[in-house]
Each structure stands twice: as structure tokens, then as C-alpha cells.
Design a protein around this motif. Sequence first.
Motif, mmCIF file in Angstrom:
data_model
loop_
_atom_site.group_PDB
_atom_site.id
_atom_site.type_symbol
_atom_site.label_atom_id
_atom_site.label_comp_id
_atom_site.label_asym_id
_atom_site.label_seq_id
_atom_site.Cartn_x
_atom_site.Cartn_y
_atom_site.Cartn_z
ATOM 1 N N THR A 164 0.840 -1.188 0.000
ATOM 2 C CA THR A 164 0.000 0.000 0.000
ATOM 3 C C THR A 164 0.881 1.245 0.000
ATOM 4 O OG1 THR A 164 -0.113 -0.073 2.414
ATOM 5 C CG2 THR A 164 -1.890 -1.146 1.196
ATOM 6 N N GLU A 165 0.415 2.299 -0.665
ATOM 7 C CA GLU A 165 1.257 3.485 -0.842
ATOM 8 C C GLU A 165 0.947 4.580 0.173
ATOM 9 O OE1 GLU A 165 2.687 5.980 -4.635
ATOM 10 O OE2 GLU A 165 0.588 6.316 -4.130
ATOM 11 N N ASP A 166 2.017 5.069 0.818
ATOM 12 C CA ASP A 166 1.991 6.293 1.606
ATOM 13 C C ASP A 166 3.086 7.198 1.049
ATOM 14 O OD1 ASP A 166 0.001 5.589 3.638
ATOM 15 O OD2 ASP A 166 1.473 4.104 4.266
ATOM 16 N N LEU A 167 2.815 8.484 0.977
ATOM 17 C CA LEU A 167 3.779 9.436 0.432
ATOM 18 C C LEU A 167 4.268 10.384 1.520
ATOM 19 C CD1 LEU A 167 2.146 10.386 -2.987
ATOM 20 C CD2 LEU A 167 3.992 8.772 -2.568
ATOM 21 N N GLN A 168 5.580 10.682 1.474
ATOM 22 C CA GLN A 168 6.175 11.559 2.475
ATOM 23 C C GLN A 168 7.447 12.177 1.900
ATOM 24 O OE1 GLN A 168 6.802 9.583 6.207
ATOM 25 N NE2 GLN A 168 7.337 11.444 7.306
ATOM 26 N N PRO A 169 7.700 13.470 2.154
ATOM 27 C CA PRO A 169 8.953 14.073 1.688
ATOM 28 C C PRO A 169 10.161 13.376 2.325
ATOM 29 C CG PRO A 169 7.403 15.762 2.386
ATOM 30 C CD PRO A 169 6.836 14.449 2.835
ATOM 31 N N VAL A 170 11.229 13.194 1.546
ATOM 32 C CA VAL A 170 12.453 12.567 2.050
ATOM 33 C C VAL A 170 13.662 13.341 1.532
ATOM 34 C CG1 VAL A 170 11.468 10.245 2.255
ATOM 35 C CG2 VAL A 170 12.529 10.951 0.094
ATOM 36 N N CYS A 171 14.749 13.297 2.291
ATOM 37 C CA CYS A 171 16.000 13.912 1.847
ATOM 38 C C CYS A 171 17.163 13.171 2.492
ATOM 39 C CB CYS A 171 16.047 15.399 2.191
ATOM 40 S SG CYS A 171 16.199 15.759 3.963
ATOM 41 N N ALA A 172 18.361 13.479 2.044
ATOM 42 C CA ALA A 172 19.564 12.884 2.621
ATOM 43 C C ALA A 172 19.779 13.431 4.033
ATOM 44 C CB ALA A 172 20.773 13.190 1.751
ATOM 45 N N PRO A 173 20.256 12.602 4.957
ATOM 46 C CA PRO A 173 20.473 13.084 6.329
ATOM 47 C C PRO A 173 21.457 14.247 6.395
ATOM 48 C CG PRO A 173 21.428 10.891 6.010
ATOM 49 C CD PRO A 173 20.570 11.170 4.821
ATOM 50 N N ALA A 174 22.492 14.227 5.543
ATOM 51 C CA ALA A 174 23.478 15.314 5.575
ATOM 52 C C ALA A 174 22.850 16.646 5.187
ATOM 53 C CB ALA A 174 24.644 14.993 4.638
ATOM 54 N N LEU A 175 21.884 16.612 4.279
ATOM 55 C CA LEU A 175 21.215 17.842 3.863
ATOM 56 C C LEU A 175 20.407 18.422 5.013
ATOM 57 C CD1 LEU A 175 20.352 19.862 1.672
ATOM 58 C CD2 LEU A 175 18.522 18.278 1.059
ATOM 59 N N THR A 229 13.215 10.913 -14.428
ATOM 60 C CA THR A 229 12.342 9.844 -13.967
ATOM 61 C C THR A 229 12.197 9.948 -12.452
ATOM 62 O OG1 THR A 229 14.168 8.293 -13.597
ATOM 63 C CG2 THR A 229 13.158 8.289 -15.799
ATOM 64 N N TYR A 230 11.291 9.143 -11.905
ATOM 65 C CA TYR A 230 11.167 9.099 -10.451
ATOM 66 C C TYR A 230 12.459 8.571 -9.824
ATOM 67 C CZ TYR A 230 9.501 7.976 -5.783
ATOM 68 O OH TYR A 230 9.355 7.915 -4.418
ATOM 69 N N ALA A 231 13.048 7.548 -10.440
ATOM 70 C CA ALA A 231 14.302 7.009 -9.913
ATOM 71 C C ALA A 231 15.399 8.069 -9.905
ATOM 72 C CB ALA A 231 14.745 5.796 -10.737
ATOM 73 N N HIS A 232 15.421 8.911 -10.936
ATOM 74 C CA HIS A 232 16.405 9.993 -10.981
ATOM 75 C C HIS A 232 16.194 10.955 -9.814
ATOM 76 C CE1 HIS A 232 18.086 13.701 -13.313
ATOM 77 N NE2 HIS A 232 19.011 13.170 -12.543
ATOM 78 N N ALA A 233 14.932 11.255 -9.501
ATOM 79 C CA ALA A 233 14.636 12.143 -8.375
ATOM 80 C C ALA A 233 15.160 11.559 -7.066
ATOM 81 C CB ALA A 233 13.126 12.390 -8.288
ATOM 82 N N ILE A 234 14.951 10.263 -6.867
ATOM 83 C CA ILE A 234 15.445 9.626 -5.641
ATOM 84 C C ILE A 234 16.971 9.622 -5.629
ATOM 85 C CG2 ILE A 234 15.490 7.504 -4.300
ATOM 86 C CD1 ILE A 234 12.817 9.013 -4.234
ATOM 87 N N GLY A 235 17.585 9.425 -6.789
ATOM 88 C CA GLY A 235 19.042 9.461 -6.857
ATOM 89 C C GLY A 235 19.605 10.805 -6.445
ATOM 90 N N ILE A 243 14.732 17.641 -2.197
ATOM 91 C CA ILE A 243 13.747 16.858 -1.462
ATOM 92 C C ILE A 243 12.914 16.070 -2.466
ATOM 93 C CG2 ILE A 243 11.797 16.944 0.135
ATOM 94 C CD1 ILE A 243 12.820 19.700 1.024
ATOM 95 N N ALA A 244 12.826 14.766 -2.263
ATOM 96 C CA ALA A 244 12.037 13.910 -3.143
ATOM 97 C C ALA A 244 10.742 13.525 -2.457
ATOM 98 C CB ALA A 244 12.827 12.659 -3.525
#
Length: 303
Positions: A164-175, A229-235, A243-244
Motif C-alpha cells: 500500500t502506498e503512503d507518500l512523504q517528503p524525504v531527503c539525505a540526512p546530511a542535507l 524519472t522518479y528514480a532519478h529524483a530519488i538518486g 527533497i524527493a
Amino acid sequence: MSNYRRKLPPLDALLYLECVGRHQGFTAAARELNVSQAAVSKRVRGLEDWLGVKLVARDGRGIRTTPEGDRLVSRVGLGFDFIAQTIADLRSPARPAVRLACMNALALFWLQPRLRQFALGDRGGDVALTLTDSPAELLTDPHDLVLIYGDGRFPGWRATPILTEDLQPVCAPALRDGLGAGTDVTALRGQVPLLDFPRSGPDWIGWDRWSRLPGATDISDWPRTGCATYAHAIGLALRGQGIALGSFPMLCDEIRSGRLRPLAPGPLATGRGYWLLEREDTRLGTQAANLRAFLFDEAGGRV
């Protein structure tokens, strides 16, 4: 008609680049390929000249693949996996491979590590993997099993929810830590761009649709960086460049490892998710049934 000789660079150069990208180094790649480090460097540089794109950034401390290199490495690796699985199927026709189709991002972040575990386990077998974001290709080609995003309505297929899908902003811990921000995404407003991506299907949810979910944040005035792509955003998010929009639990491995940190608000339920399909008019073979059971086990009962 496709003319691959004109459209594609030498395939051995792609093989060298995939190995360099996986190891993030020429020396380790040369060791795996059983060639000299100079040969690896020369082949990658030739590929860069052919494309007119920088794929590897070189400095005194070593090398790292560029965002363009990361994108090509991920696609090439998936393509080589597919070719290798198909060849293995042709060489062992007595035990045909399970034909599994999946959407690209789900395969990259969730499925592929688990397929490796399946292959090494007692129930393991060969899997012929098809990757595409086209619903038509996923639902019309002769696959045994299909992993697809949606709301569960797929005529002609038995659909069982697997993630099941939940969406949430994510970023690198260093950022987040480097900016002294808290856990709320609003602490980064105006300082960090949102990593946007094209929607390959009408039911995909991007930043604009996310902002309309109950409990979401107004992001109308935020700067954005367009991604292929979405994968590029996560990369890019993994490299601390923005923030992805994190899709859970597809990114559970990145979150569990600490490579990505979730930011409030969230997680916000979308009412959609990933479904495992099998044809209504066909009974699964033993290997396909084993893979189906394994994937549900790996999903951890999140249905």
C-alpha cells in the motif's frame, strides 16, 4: 525499423561502465573484468566521447559517476539482467523461467534485491524480468505475474495488494542536518528545491497532487528541479541535492539504512499501491507460485 548499430554505442563499453558504476572505481572494475585499469578508463572515456556526455567525474581521490552516469548505469544494469535471464531461460528450456513484469522504480528500489534472495533460496528459480511503465505492455504481454501500480481494477487479472502506498517528503540526512533543520519539511522552505518528475501514468501522484492530500503542505511557491524519472529524483535526493517525494514502503530499504530521512508531514495515504497480478484464466506453475509466495513474504504482510 530499428538500426541498433547506429543508435547504440559499442556494447562492451556499456558493460565496462556498468561495472565502474557498481564499484564506483576503475580498479575494482578492472579486477572483475580481468583487464587493466587503463583499459577500463579508456573504454569509459570512449563512451563519453560517443555520447557527448560526462559519465564519470575524475579527481585526485578517485572517481564517481555523474547523475547522467548514474541514470545510464541503472538502465544498463537492468537491461543486462534481462538479457542474462533470457539467455539462461533459452539454455534451460526444461525448467522455463517465470515471466515477471514490473514497473521501473519498483523494480529498482524494491524488487531486484529480493529477486536475488529468491534466486539464492531453496524455492528459487530463473525469472525473466520485463520492465516498463506502460500499463498496456504490462497487461497485454504474456506474463505469468505482474507488479503494477493502481487501484486494483485490472480486468482479466486476479489482483492482490502487495504494497500500500503512503507518500512523504524525504531527503539525505546530511542535507537536513547541515541546514540545522528539524523533521518538518517547512524548515527547508526556500533553501532546498523539490525534485520533480514526469508522471508516466494518469494515476501517478506528484508534488502537486500530493499537496492536495489531507494534511499536506502548500508547496506552490517552492523552487523545483526537473528530473528525468522518479528514480532519478530519488538518486538526487540520496546525493543531497533536493527533497524527493518518497513512496513507502517501496523505499523501505533506503529509509531503514538511513540513506534517506523522512520529513513531516506524513506519511499520507493515497488510496493506491502496488498489486500483484496473475491471469484469471491461467493456473500458475510451481515456480511462479513459489515466486508469488516469496514476494508476499517479503512484503511483510503489508496488504
